[in-house]
Design an enzyme around this catalytic site. Structure first.
Site, PDB file in Angstrom:
ATOM      1  N   ASP A 146       0.748  -1.151  -0.022  1.00  0.00           N
ATOM      2  CA  ASP A 146       0.019  -0.012  -0.047  1.00  0.00           C
ATOM      3  C   ASP A 146       0.833   1.302  -0.078  1.00  0.00           C
ATOM      4  O   ASP A 146       2.097   1.182   0.292  1.00  0.00           O
ATOM      5  CB  ASP A 146      -0.857   0.183   1.174  1.00  0.00           C
ATOM      6  N   ASN A 164       1.111   3.508  -2.838  1.00  0.00           N
ATOM      7  CA  ASN A 164       1.645   4.012  -4.073  1.00  0.00           C
ATOM      8  C   ASN A 164       1.163   5.409  -4.461  1.00  0.00           C
ATOM      9  O   ASN A 164       2.056   6.061  -4.840  1.00  0.00           O
ATOM     10  CB  ASN A 164       1.279   2.820  -5.201  1.00  0.00           C
ATOM     11  N   ARG A 204      -0.862   9.371  -9.627  1.00  0.00           N
ATOM     12  CA  ARG A 204      -0.941   8.268  -8.776  1.00  0.00           C
ATOM     13  C   ARG A 204      -0.370   6.989  -9.408  1.00  0.00           C
ATOM     14  O   ARG A 204       0.461   6.108  -8.666  1.00  0.00           O
ATOM     15  CB  ARG A 204      -2.302   7.760  -8.366  1.00  0.00           C
ATOM     16  N   HIS A 242       2.385   3.091  -8.803  1.00  0.00           N
ATOM     17  CA  HIS A 242       2.086   1.887  -9.004  1.00  0.00           C
ATOM     18  C   HIS A 242       3.336   1.433 -10.192  1.00  0.00           C
ATOM     19  O   HIS A 242       3.859   0.194  -9.647  1.00  0.00           O
ATOM     20  CB  HIS A 242       0.956   1.643  -9.836  1.00  0.00           C
ATOM     21  N   ASN A 292     -11.040  -2.605  -5.180  1.00  0.00           N
ATOM     22  CA  ASN A 292     -10.520  -1.712  -5.853  1.00  0.00           C
ATOM     23  C   ASN A 292     -11.184  -1.405  -7.135  1.00  0.00           C
ATOM     24  O   ASN A 292     -10.822  -0.302  -7.810  1.00  0.00           O
ATOM     25  CB  ASN A 292      -9.110  -2.322  -6.202  1.00  0.00           C
ATOM     26  N   SER A 327      -8.159  -4.793   5.308  1.00  0.00           N
ATOM     27  CA  SER A 327      -8.683  -4.591   4.040  1.00  0.00           C
ATOM     28  C   SER A 327      -9.049  -5.799   3.242  1.00  0.00           C
ATOM     29  O   SER A 327      -8.669  -5.971   1.733  1.00  0.00           O
ATOM     30  CB  SER A 327      -7.726  -3.450   2.970  1.00  0.00           C
TER      31      SER A 327
HETATM   32  C1  IPE Z   1      -5.094  -2.691  -0.370  1.00  0.00           C
HETATM   33  O1  IPE Z   1      -5.063  -1.409  -0.127  1.00  0.00           O
HETATM   34  C2  IPE Z   1      -5.189  -3.416  -1.415  1.00  0.00           C
HETATM   35  C3  IPE Z   1      -4.153  -3.618  -2.070  1.00  0.00           C
HETATM   36  C4  IPE Z   1      -3.051  -3.217  -1.729  1.00  0.00           C
HETATM   37  C5  IPE Z   1      -4.079  -4.175  -3.321  1.00  0.00           C
HETATM   38  P1  IPE Z   1      -6.262  -0.324  -0.292  1.00  0.00           P
HETATM   39  O2  IPE Z   1      -5.697   0.980  -0.414  1.00  0.00           O
HETATM   40  O3  IPE Z   1      -7.021  -0.775  -1.255  1.00  0.00           O
HETATM   41  O4  IPE Z   1      -6.906  -0.530   1.200  1.00  0.00           O
HETATM   42  P2  IPE Z   1      -7.817   0.721   1.789  1.00  0.00           P
HETATM   43  O5  IPE Z   1      -8.835   1.204   0.804  1.00  0.00           O
HETATM   44  O6  IPE Z   1      -6.912   1.861   2.465  1.00  0.00           O
HETATM   45  O7  IPE Z   1      -8.491  -0.325   3.016  1.00  0.00           O
HETATM   46  C1  IPE Z   2      -1.709   0.240  -3.273  1.00  0.00           C
HETATM   47  O1  IPE Z   2      -1.511   1.459  -3.365  1.00  0.00           O
HETATM   48  C2  IPE Z   2      -2.209  -0.536  -4.649  1.00  0.00           C
HETATM   49  C3  IPE Z   2      -3.262  -0.618  -5.042  1.00  0.00           C
HETATM   50  C4  IPE Z   2      -4.212  -0.794  -4.377  1.00  0.00           C
HETATM   51  C5  IPE Z   2      -3.531  -1.275  -6.343  1.00  0.00           C
HETATM   52  P1  IPE Z   2      -2.660   2.614  -3.313  1.00  0.00           P
HETATM   53  O2  IPE Z   2      -3.014   2.952  -4.757  1.00  0.00           O
HETATM   54  O3  IPE Z   2      -3.778   2.164  -2.417  1.00  0.00           O
HETATM   55  O4  IPE Z   2      -1.975   3.946  -2.800  1.00  0.00           O
HETATM   56  P2  IPE Z   2      -2.547   4.778  -1.649  1.00  0.00           P
HETATM   57  O5  IPE Z   2      -2.900   3.969  -0.651  1.00  0.00           O
HETATM   58  O6  IPE Z   2      -3.580   5.462  -2.348  1.00  0.00           O
HETATM   59  O7  IPE Z   2      -1.587   5.803  -1.367  1.00  0.00           O
HETATM   60 MG    MG Z   3      -4.033   2.306  -0.455  1.00  0.00          MG
END
Ligand code: IPE
Ligand code: IPE
Ligand code: MG
Length: 256
Positions: free
Chosen positions: A32, A34, A45, A49, A80, A208
């Site tokens: 998480d 990214n 964003r 990734h 997601n 999550s």
């Molecule tokens: C969890 O991260 C899912 C992945 C890392 C793929 P999220 O960013 O989706 O989680 P929440 O929404 O903060 O709980």
């Molecule tokens: C995790 O990073 C990757 C995925 C859920 C695909 P995020 O995209 O959730 O990054 P933040 O949490 O918004 O920083």
């Molecule tokens: Mg996240």
């Protein structure tokens, strides 16, 4: 760069390498942070990734070197799909690219790829590259690299329940025979060891919907560091922290 750990300590220079006897069999990682990493640098964003793929490579290399049995990486949750279409399209593109470009490394390192989650919502081009890498790496002896894609712990338990009900209806299973092993064998993760250590980057103290059944007795380790910056040193720090834990599984410490 300093980062605060779940045990309150600051990350320091690596000490000794983790010892093989104390290593987890199965590490699960919520990759998480990214988006936040990118936004903090004025980048879109998706740049976060893209950079995160380097960390995935570091994790698979380290697990291979240390001889860890299995590592499960949370790539896309069933929730997601709520994200903007452009971000989802990029994530699918990145996954396809990863499956193509990392194939050589996966084979060189002897990694065995496995994918858990729903397949029916993934684009056909991604499925095709996935199946190719799955097939090529199926006989590899090394670490199992498990990608959780369109994965949700609740979805997994619902599909396991459907399978069990079908088997009962078809007379292949008695209700009185249903036990923990029955459920376990019908999860996407059937055959994998229980998760010993669950790591989350990006600082959120939540699960999550990841591997709800499998983390029952997992040791948890959370760092503020965002996934694109998660380093080998910090991964080894998590492994050392794991090695120092007193895992009681509901019982008592040895000698008590
Ligand atoms: C969890 O991260 C899912 C992945 C890392 C793929 P999220 O960013 O989706 O989680 P929440 O929404 O903060 O709980
Ligand atoms: C995790 O990073 C990757 C995925 C859920 C695909 P995020 O995209 O959730 O990054 P933040 O949490 O918004 O920083
Ligand atoms: Mg996240």
């Amino acid at each position: 760069m300093d980062s605060k750990q779940s045990d309150g300590s600051q990350s320091a220079a690596p000490r000794e390498r983790p010892q093989s006897g104390d290593l987890p069999d199965h590490v699960a990682i919520i990759m998480d942070g990214n988006g936040r990493w990118a936004q903090a640098r004025g980048l879109p964003r998706i740049e976060g990734h893209r950079r995160g793929v380097n960390t995935v490579r570091m994790i698979s290399e380290t697990c291979t070197e240390l001889g860890i049995d299995a590592v499960t990486l949370y790539c896309l949750s069933s929730e997601n799909w709520k994200r903007p279409q452009a971000e989802l399209d990029f994530l699918m593109h990145l996954l396809e690219q990863y499956l193509i470009e990392e194939r050589r490394l996966i084979m060189e390192q002897g990694l065995r790829l496995r994918v858990i989650g729903r397949r029916d919502r993934l684009p056909p081009n991604v499925l095709a590259e996935m199946d190719k890498t799955l097939e090529m790496s199926a006989g590899n002896p090394g670490t199992q690299l498990v990608l959780a894609v369109d994965y949700g712990g609740r979805d997994e338990l619902a599909q396991a329940t459907r399978r069990i009900c079908n088997e009962v209806l078809e007379g292949r299973l008695e209700i009185t025979e249903i036990d923990e092993q029955t459920v376990e064998n019908r999860l996407y993760t059937a055959g994998l060891p229980d998760v010993d250590l669950m790591i989350r980057t990006g600082g959120e103290m939540r699960v999550s919907n990841f591997l709800l059944w499998q983390i029952s007795y997992a040791e948890l380790w959370v760092t503020e560091t965002c996934w694109p910056e998660f380093s080998r040193e910090e991964f080894e720090q998590a492994l050392r922290s794991f090695a120092s834990r007193d895992r009681r599984f509901g019982g008592l410490s040895v000698g008590q």
